[in-house]
Design a protein around this motif. Structure first.
Motif, PDB file in Angstrom:
ATOM      1  N   MET A 131      48.747  52.019  34.120  1.00 52.08           N
ATOM      2  CA  MET A 131      49.791  51.600  35.053  1.00 52.08           C
ATOM      3  C   MET A 131      49.189  51.089  36.361  1.00 52.08           C
ATOM      4  SD  MET A 131      52.239  51.889  33.091  1.00 52.08           S
ATOM      5  CE  MET A 131      53.445  51.244  34.248  1.00 52.08           C
ATOM      6  N   ASP A 132      48.059  51.650  36.772  1.00 51.47           N
ATOM      7  CA  ASP A 132      47.387  51.161  37.972  1.00 51.47           C
ATOM      8  C   ASP A 132      46.907  49.727  37.767  1.00 51.47           C
ATOM      9  OD1 ASP A 132      45.998  51.519  40.624  1.00 51.47           O
ATOM     10  OD2 ASP A 132      44.240  51.192  39.354  1.00 51.47           O
ATOM     11  N   ALA A 133      46.329  49.447  36.592  1.00 49.91           N
ATOM     12  CA  ALA A 133      45.850  48.093  36.296  1.00 49.91           C
ATOM     13  C   ALA A 133      47.008  47.105  36.230  1.00 49.91           C
ATOM     14  CB  ALA A 133      45.066  48.088  34.981  1.00 49.91           C
ATOM     15  N   LEU A 134      48.119  47.511  35.609  1.00 48.83           N
ATOM     16  CA  LEU A 134      49.278  46.626  35.530  1.00 48.83           C
ATOM     17  C   LEU A 134      49.903  46.403  36.905  1.00 48.83           C
ATOM     18  CD1 LEU A 134      50.993  47.847  32.221  1.00 48.83           C
ATOM     19  CD2 LEU A 134      49.811  45.674  32.624  1.00 48.83           C
ATOM     20  N   ALA A 135      49.896  47.425  37.744  1.00 50.87           N
ATOM     21  CA  ALA A 135      50.439  47.281  39.094  1.00 50.87           C
ATOM     22  C   ALA A 135      49.607  46.284  39.906  1.00 50.87           C
ATOM     23  CB  ALA A 135      50.478  48.633  39.796  1.00 50.87           C
ATOM     24  N   ARG A 136      48.309  46.274  39.690  1.00 50.80           N
ATOM     25  CA  ARG A 136      47.446  45.344  40.410  1.00 50.80           C
ATOM     26  C   ARG A 136      47.829  43.886  40.150  1.00 50.80           C
ATOM     27  NH1 ARG A 136      41.067  46.840  40.576  1.00 50.80           N
ATOM     28  NH2 ARG A 136      41.206  49.041  41.153  1.00 50.80           N
ATOM     29  N   VAL A 137      48.288  43.624  38.925  1.00 52.22           N
ATOM     30  CA  VAL A 137      48.647  42.247  38.564  1.00 52.22           C
ATOM     31  C   VAL A 137      50.158  42.033  38.575  1.00 52.22           C
ATOM     32  CG1 VAL A 137      46.546  41.944  37.216  1.00 52.22           C
ATOM     33  CG2 VAL A 137      48.620  42.732  36.067  1.00 52.22           C
ATOM     34  N   GLY A 138      50.907  43.030  39.056  1.00 50.34           N
ATOM     35  CA  GLY A 138      52.353  42.890  39.207  1.00 50.34           C
ATOM     36  C   GLY A 138      53.138  42.910  37.918  1.00 50.34           C
ATOM     37  N   LEU A 139      52.669  43.637  36.910  1.00 52.23           N
ATOM     38  CA  LEU A 139      53.337  43.637  35.598  1.00 52.23           C
ATOM     39  C   LEU A 139      53.696  45.040  35.127  1.00 52.23           C
ATOM     40  CD1 LEU A 139      51.326  40.931  33.594  1.00 52.23           C
ATOM     41  CD2 LEU A 139      53.616  40.725  34.561  1.00 52.23           C
ATOM     42  N   GLU A 140      53.810  45.998  36.034  1.00 47.77           N
ATOM     43  CA  GLU A 140      54.117  47.360  35.588  1.00 47.77           C
ATOM     44  C   GLU A 140      55.463  47.448  34.877  1.00 47.77           C
ATOM     45  OE1 GLU A 140      53.744  46.163  38.639  1.00 47.77           O
ATOM     46  OE2 GLU A 140      54.606  47.483  40.180  1.00 47.77           O
ATOM     47  N   ALA A 141      56.379  46.547  35.193  1.00 53.08           N
ATOM     48  CA  ALA A 141      57.697  46.569  34.542  1.00 53.08           C
ATOM     49  C   ALA A 141      57.645  46.040  33.109  1.00 53.08           C
ATOM     50  CB  ALA A 141      58.695  45.757  35.364  1.00 53.08           C
ATOM     51  N   TYR A 142      56.509  45.454  32.700  1.00 50.42           N
ATOM     52  CA  TYR A 142      56.401  44.849  31.362  1.00 50.42           C
ATOM     53  C   TYR A 142      55.542  45.675  30.420  1.00 50.42           C
ATOM     54  CZ  TYR A 142      58.350  40.649  33.522  1.00 50.42           C
ATOM     55  OH  TYR A 142      59.171  39.755  34.164  1.00 50.42           O
ATOM     56  N   ALA A 143      55.341  46.941  30.738  1.00 50.13           N
ATOM     57  CA  ALA A 143      54.427  47.778  29.950  1.00 50.13           C
ATOM     58  C   ALA A 143      54.823  47.848  28.480  1.00 50.13           C
ATOM     59  CB  ALA A 143      54.352  49.182  30.551  1.00 50.13           C
TER      60      ALA A 143
END
Length: 368
Positions: free
Chosen positions: A117-129
């Motif tokens: 989730m930290d990696a996805l948050a960095r690229v702004g995609l945490e909502a698309y997990a």
């Protein structure tokens, strides 16, 4: 950590030698772009760094520790190197979360979810997990690939033409987003591209490659404003080619003379008086004066050379003007100038042109 390449050589049976004694280093937090035409060895260097090809000659080190030399290779998974491929290489049968998790197989299970989730948050995609790759746009897929490469917290990140498959408008936005992510990560990054504008936008330093060697290494400003060779000058942007001759310590061209100063890469020029040379002039270095529609007014055109407008095209941020100038031998030189947007000249209009010596580069005349 710093990644360094020392005297790297590599050859393929069908192509011959593609890297010819190349040496380069990228420091922590630095973005280095490997720029050059297809086939110059850019991607091969990345593959050697990642351990996808065995090193034939030279040495690759990470943080001072050797990770590759002939006969000894640290396995790819143990190098601490992240790789973003040109086609992103996402697994279609895995969700976004599981794609990112693929690089975390050796991370304790208790930390894995947080790292994803930290990696996805960095690229702004945490909502698309929980989304699938086919549900994402090209730009979102690229960011998932970037998150997957960043999740293991590599010491070095490698991107191979990572923006090439995106359309022009999306590419600009994704490049901008990626630049901010890379700057925040603080790790050494090598980016392969054949797009000069992309390299100048992304890089702290550019290694411009040609036929397996580095033609010039430096900041984007170093290469654009002070090209060491004709190849560098032409690869970094459009140039006007002006025939010229050396006379009395000056370079005489059809549109005026310039002194050989520190700003002109004059090394290697012939010494004979009247010897032919070539001036490469950036379009923004061709000043257009003396037209009724321009400021300053016509009185400021004294000392310029008469030119005729052949075409005028608005390109958004600039206006491109096509000009015809007498070449001094009974013919015409066709030159390009860039003017501020909103400036407009009519076809057939007479103007005066002059050179900005800071955008002019002198090289020996090319052999016929």
């Amino acid at each position: 950590m710093t990644i360094s390449f020392d005297s790297i050589r590599h050859a393929y049976p069908e192509r011959g030698e593609v890297l010819r004694g190349l040496s380069l280093a990228a420091k922590p937090g630095e973005i280095v772009c490997l720029l050059g035409p297809s086939g110059c060895g850019k991607t091969t260097l990345l593959r050697l760094a990642a351990g996808l090809e065995p090193l034939q000659a030279g040495r690759i080190a990470l943080g001072g520790e050797t990770i590759a030399e002939p006969g000894r290779e640290v396995p790819p998974e143990s190098r601490g190197v992240g790789f973003v491929f040109q086609d992103y290489a996402l697994f279609p049968h895995l969700t976004v979360e599981d794609n990112v998790a693929f690089g975390l197989r050796f991370v304790p299970r208790g930390q894995r979810k947080w790292r994803i989730m930290d990696a996805l948050a960095r690229v702004g995609l945490e909502a698309y997990a929980q989304s699938w790759p086919h549900m994402l746009s090209g730009g979102q897929q690229q960011r998932v690939a970037l998150a997957r490469a960043l999740a293991p917290r590599p010491a070095v990140l490698l991107l191979d033409e990572a923006f090439a498959s995106l359309d022009a408008r999306l590419r600009e936005q994704v490049r901008d987003d990626t630049l901010h992510v890379l700057q925040e990560s603080g790790i050494a990054t090598l980016i392969v591209t054949h797009d000069a504008e992309e390299a100048m936008f992304m890089a702290d330093r550019i290694a411009l490659m040609n036929e397996g060697r580095i033609e010039q290494l430096g900041t984007p400003a170093d290469l654009y404003l002070g090209p060491a060779t004709r190849f560098v000058a032409t690869f970094l942007g459009e140039v006007n080619r002006l025939p010229a001759r050396l006379r009395d310590g000056k370079v005489e061209t059809p549109i005026g003379a310039i002194a050989l100063g520190n700003r002109l890469p004059a090394s290697g020029l012939p010494r004979e008086e009247g010897a032919p040379v070539e001036v490469l002039l950036r379009p923004e270095g061709l000043r257009v004066l003396g037209a009724p529609s321009l400021e300053p007014p016509a009185a400021a055109a004294e000392g310029g050379t008469l030119a005729e407008v052949e075409a005028c095209r608005l390109l958004g941020a600039t206006t491109l003007v096509h000009l015809a100038v007498p070449d001094g031998q009974g013919g015409l030189l066709h030159l390009h100038a860039r003017l501020p947007p909103g400036t407009w000249l009519q076809r057939g209009e007479q103007v005066s042109v002059a050179m900005d010596a800071e955008r002019a580069f002198v090289f020996p005349a090319e052999a016929p």
